[in-house]
Design a protein around this motif. Structure first.
Motif, mmCIF file in Angstrom:
data_model
loop_
_atom_site.group_PDB
_atom_site.id
_atom_site.type_symbol
_atom_site.label_atom_id
_atom_site.label_comp_id
_atom_site.label_asym_id
_atom_site.label_seq_id
_atom_site.Cartn_x
_atom_site.Cartn_y
_atom_site.Cartn_z
ATOM 1 N N GLY A 135 62.468 1.170 73.848
ATOM 2 C CA GLY A 135 62.128 2.202 72.764
ATOM 3 C C GLY A 135 63.404 2.934 71.740
ATOM 4 O O GLY A 135 63.256 3.478 70.579
ATOM 5 N N GLU A 136 64.492 2.206 72.000
ATOM 6 C CA GLU A 136 65.459 3.147 70.814
ATOM 7 C C GLU A 136 66.095 1.577 70.082
ATOM 8 O O GLU A 136 65.789 1.066 69.951
ATOM 9 C CB GLU A 136 66.791 3.470 71.773
ATOM 10 C CG GLU A 136 66.052 4.525 72.265
ATOM 11 C CD GLU A 136 65.734 6.240 71.780
ATOM 12 O OE1 GLU A 136 66.909 6.049 70.388
ATOM 13 O OE2 GLU A 136 65.570 6.524 72.312
ATOM 14 N N PRO A 137 66.900 2.105 68.551
ATOM 15 C CA PRO A 137 67.081 1.084 67.453
ATOM 16 C C PRO A 137 68.572 0.443 68.588
ATOM 17 O O PRO A 137 69.387 -0.016 69.309
ATOM 18 C CB PRO A 137 67.638 1.773 66.564
ATOM 19 C CG PRO A 137 67.490 2.922 66.943
ATOM 20 C CD PRO A 137 67.081 3.065 68.092
ATOM 21 N N LEU A 138 68.096 -0.965 68.414
ATOM 22 C CA LEU A 138 69.033 -1.780 69.051
ATOM 23 C C LEU A 138 70.010 -2.393 67.563
ATOM 24 O O LEU A 138 68.813 -3.137 66.362
ATOM 25 C CB LEU A 138 68.564 -3.131 69.859
ATOM 26 C CG LEU A 138 69.808 -4.041 70.228
ATOM 27 C CD1 LEU A 138 70.746 -3.649 70.828
ATOM 28 C CD2 LEU A 138 69.259 -5.488 70.760
ATOM 29 N N TYR A 139 71.046 -2.492 67.307
ATOM 30 C CA TYR A 139 71.231 -3.014 65.598
ATOM 31 C C TYR A 139 71.960 -4.506 66.276
ATOM 32 O O TYR A 139 72.884 -4.823 66.550
ATOM 33 C CB TYR A 139 73.046 -1.834 65.398
ATOM 34 C CG TYR A 139 72.579 -0.632 64.612
ATOM 35 C CD1 TYR A 139 72.103 -0.361 64.292
ATOM 36 C CD2 TYR A 139 72.203 0.534 66.446
ATOM 37 C CE1 TYR A 139 71.195 1.301 63.616
ATOM 38 C CE2 TYR A 139 71.599 1.748 65.467
ATOM 39 C CZ TYR A 139 71.140 2.315 64.527
ATOM 40 O OH TYR A 139 70.954 3.452 64.033
ATOM 41 N N LEU A 140 71.748 -5.397 64.916
ATOM 42 C CA LEU A 140 72.451 -6.610 64.698
ATOM 43 C C LEU A 140 72.850 -7.031 63.868
ATOM 44 O O LEU A 140 73.674 -5.771 63.300
ATOM 45 C CB LEU A 140 71.562 -7.287 64.398
ATOM 46 C CG LEU A 140 69.948 -7.446 66.160
ATOM 47 C CD1 LEU A 140 68.534 -8.319 65.487
ATOM 48 C CD2 LEU A 140 70.470 -7.427 66.963
ATOM 49 N N ASN A 141 73.756 -7.903 64.192
ATOM 50 C CA ASN A 141 74.429 -7.953 62.630
ATOM 51 C C ASN A 141 75.219 -9.883 62.847
ATOM 52 O O ASN A 141 74.660 -10.378 63.453
ATOM 53 C CB ASN A 141 76.220 -7.543 63.439
ATOM 54 C CG ASN A 141 77.542 -7.597 62.798
ATOM 55 O OD1 ASN A 141 77.711 -9.003 61.487
ATOM 56 N ND2 ASN A 141 78.083 -6.254 62.544
ATOM 57 N N THR A 142 75.170 -10.075 61.854
ATOM 58 C CA THR A 142 74.658 -11.768 60.954
ATOM 59 C C THR A 142 75.982 -12.245 61.306
ATOM 60 O O THR A 142 76.307 -14.084 61.730
ATOM 61 C CB THR A 142 74.639 -12.109 59.879
ATOM 62 O OG1 THR A 142 76.156 -11.266 58.706
ATOM 63 C CG2 THR A 142 73.330 -10.698 58.997
ATOM 64 N N MET A 143 77.120 -11.321 61.415
ATOM 65 C CA MET A 143 78.280 -12.445 62.349
ATOM 66 C C MET A 143 79.074 -12.401 63.014
ATOM 67 O O MET A 143 80.044 -13.237 63.671
ATOM 68 C CB MET A 143 79.484 -11.742 61.367
ATOM 69 C CG MET A 143 79.170 -11.539 59.935
ATOM 70 S SD MET A 143 79.296 -13.240 59.240
ATOM 71 C CE MET A 143 80.316 -14.126 58.798
ATOM 72 N N THR A 144 78.037 -11.610 64.149
ATOM 73 C CA THR A 144 78.903 -11.667 65.789
ATOM 74 C C THR A 144 77.484 -12.094 66.339
ATOM 75 O O THR A 144 76.413 -11.608 66.055
ATOM 76 C CB THR A 144 79.243 -10.510 65.855
ATOM 77 O OG1 THR A 144 77.895 -9.278 66.045
ATOM 78 C CG2 THR A 144 80.070 -9.899 64.888
ATOM 79 N N ASP A 145 77.609 -12.547 67.878
ATOM 80 C CA ASP A 145 77.103 -12.448 68.814
ATOM 81 C C ASP A 145 75.901 -10.985 69.644
ATOM 82 O O ASP A 145 75.871 -11.352 71.016
ATOM 83 C CB ASP A 145 77.197 -13.537 69.416
ATOM 84 C CG ASP A 145 77.262 -15.120 68.565
ATOM 85 O OD1 ASP A 145 76.311 -14.939 67.996
ATOM 86 O OD2 ASP A 145 78.111 -15.791 69.213
ATOM 87 N N THR A 146 76.830 -10.052 69.663
ATOM 88 C CA THR A 146 77.022 -8.830 70.068
ATOM 89 C C THR A 146 75.828 -7.862 69.019
ATOM 90 O O THR A 146 75.708 -7.674 67.910
ATOM 91 C CB THR A 146 78.147 -8.634 70.399
ATOM 92 O OG1 THR A 146 78.681 -7.855 68.733
ATOM 93 C CG2 THR A 146 78.999 -8.630 70.589
ATOM 94 N N ALA A 147 75.279 -7.530 69.917
ATOM 95 C CA ALA A 147 74.444 -6.178 69.626
ATOM 96 C C ALA A 147 75.092 -4.808 70.078
ATOM 97 O O ALA A 147 75.656 -4.561 71.164
ATOM 98 C CB ALA A 147 72.678 -6.215 69.781
ATOM 99 N N CYS A 148 74.504 -3.666 69.364
ATOM 100 C CA CYS A 148 74.563 -1.949 69.473
ATOM 101 C C CYS A 148 73.486 -1.665 69.945
ATOM 102 O O CYS A 148 72.824 -1.309 69.107
ATOM 103 C CB CYS A 148 76.181 -1.747 69.514
ATOM 104 S SG CYS A 148 76.009 -1.326 67.850
ATOM 105 N N TYR A 149 73.494 -0.527 70.791
ATOM 106 C CA TYR A 149 73.348 1.087 70.911
ATOM 107 C C TYR A 149 73.304 1.842 70.861
ATOM 108 O O TYR A 149 74.753 1.934 71.072
ATOM 109 C CB TYR A 149 71.362 0.562 71.362
ATOM 110 C CG TYR A 149 71.736 0.520 72.625
ATOM 111 C CD1 TYR A 149 72.059 2.269 73.962
ATOM 112 C CD2 TYR A 149 72.385 -0.854 73.614
ATOM 113 C CE1 TYR A 149 71.884 1.764 75.061
ATOM 114 C CE2 TYR A 149 72.609 -0.891 74.719
ATOM 115 C CZ TYR A 149 72.613 0.877 75.905
ATOM 116 O OH TYR A 149 72.553 0.617 77.429
#
Length: 256
Positions: A135-149
């Motif tokens: 239910g919380e925003p999960l931030y994606l990145n085009t240049m890495t295979d990681t995501a963060c919240y």
């Protein structure tokens, strides 16, 4: 007399067939010229980049919580130089003004977000590449295979996208869909049914997909691209022929 009438009839048929065909050929040539002009003008992106600069203006406006800025694009300079190069290639003020009017959106794509500028040169706030996790925003990145919240304490938590059940192909699709979802709002007056920019997803190995989609890929780095829409109506023998130009043109600085 009968032969003369027959010849006149044949000539008229040929004219009716050839004139629309010539218009469509001319329209196709215009599209190629226009795309070349726009691609060339978009290369000014490199001149508007400041490396290793934190964008304090946006931090102050509260737009950002999750991303560490590495580069900054001077958007005013970008537009100014883009229009300058475009005019130098067109060299006809009336045509230049028409082109400028028909550029419905200018887009800057960072690795974590993008901005859209409308045809009145008004920039949007940033749109982030976001999915949901618990239910919380999960931030994606085009240049890495990681995501963060961010957890309940406000601490940043990063992990491989596989931890969130997202594959590389799915991540790219999420980002591409986010772009299309926002860009379509800027061209709805011209395309009531909407548009779908065919941005290439390199993680899809399907041969039919590769054949259909262009190699246009905003996911390779910092990208500036424009959406140009021209609907021109020609009158031929009291019949209207609609010639539509819909161009996507831009430039990518890889590894930015």
């Amino acid at each position: 007399m009968g032969r003369a009438i027959f010849l006149i009839f044949i000539v008229l048929i040929l004219i009716i067939i050839m004139v629309p065909s010539m218009l469509f050929i001319s329209n196709q040539n215009d599209r190629v010229i226009m795309k070349n002009n726009l691609n060339l003008a978009a290369k000014v992106l490199i001149n508007a980049v400041d490396k290793q600069v934190i964008n304090m203006d946006e931090l102050g406006e509260g737009y950002i919580k999750s991303i560490d800025y590495e580069i900054r694009v001077d958007r005013d300079r970008l537009l100014s130089e883009f229009y300058e190069v475009l005019f130098e290639n067109v060299l006809e003020k009336s045509w230049y003004e028409e082109i400028k009017r028909d550029i419905k959106a200018k887009i800057i794509v960072y690795n974590d977000r993008f901005y859209i500028c409308d045809n009145l040169d008004r920039w949007s706030p940033p749109y982030y590449f976001i999915d949901k996790y618990n239910g919380e925003p999960l931030y994606l990145n085009t240049m890495t295979d990681t995501a963060c919240y961010y957890d309940d304490l406000g601490d940043k938590v990063s992990s491989d996208i596989s931890f969130f059940g997202i594959s590389n192909a799915e991540k790219e699709d999420l980002i591409i869909n986010k772009l299309n979802e926002q860009i379509v709002k800027y061209v709805m007056n011209e395309f009531k049914e909407g548009i779908n920019i065919k941005i290439y997803n390199p993680h899809k190995p399907d041969g039919a997909y590769k054949a259909e989609y262009s190699r246009f890929n905003v996911l390779d780095g910092l990208t500036f691209f424009v959406v140009y829409v021209e609907n021109d109506v020609k009158s031929v023998f009291d019949n209207e022929i609609k010639l539509s130009n819909y161009q996507i043109a831009g430039y990518t600085l890889e590894d930015y």
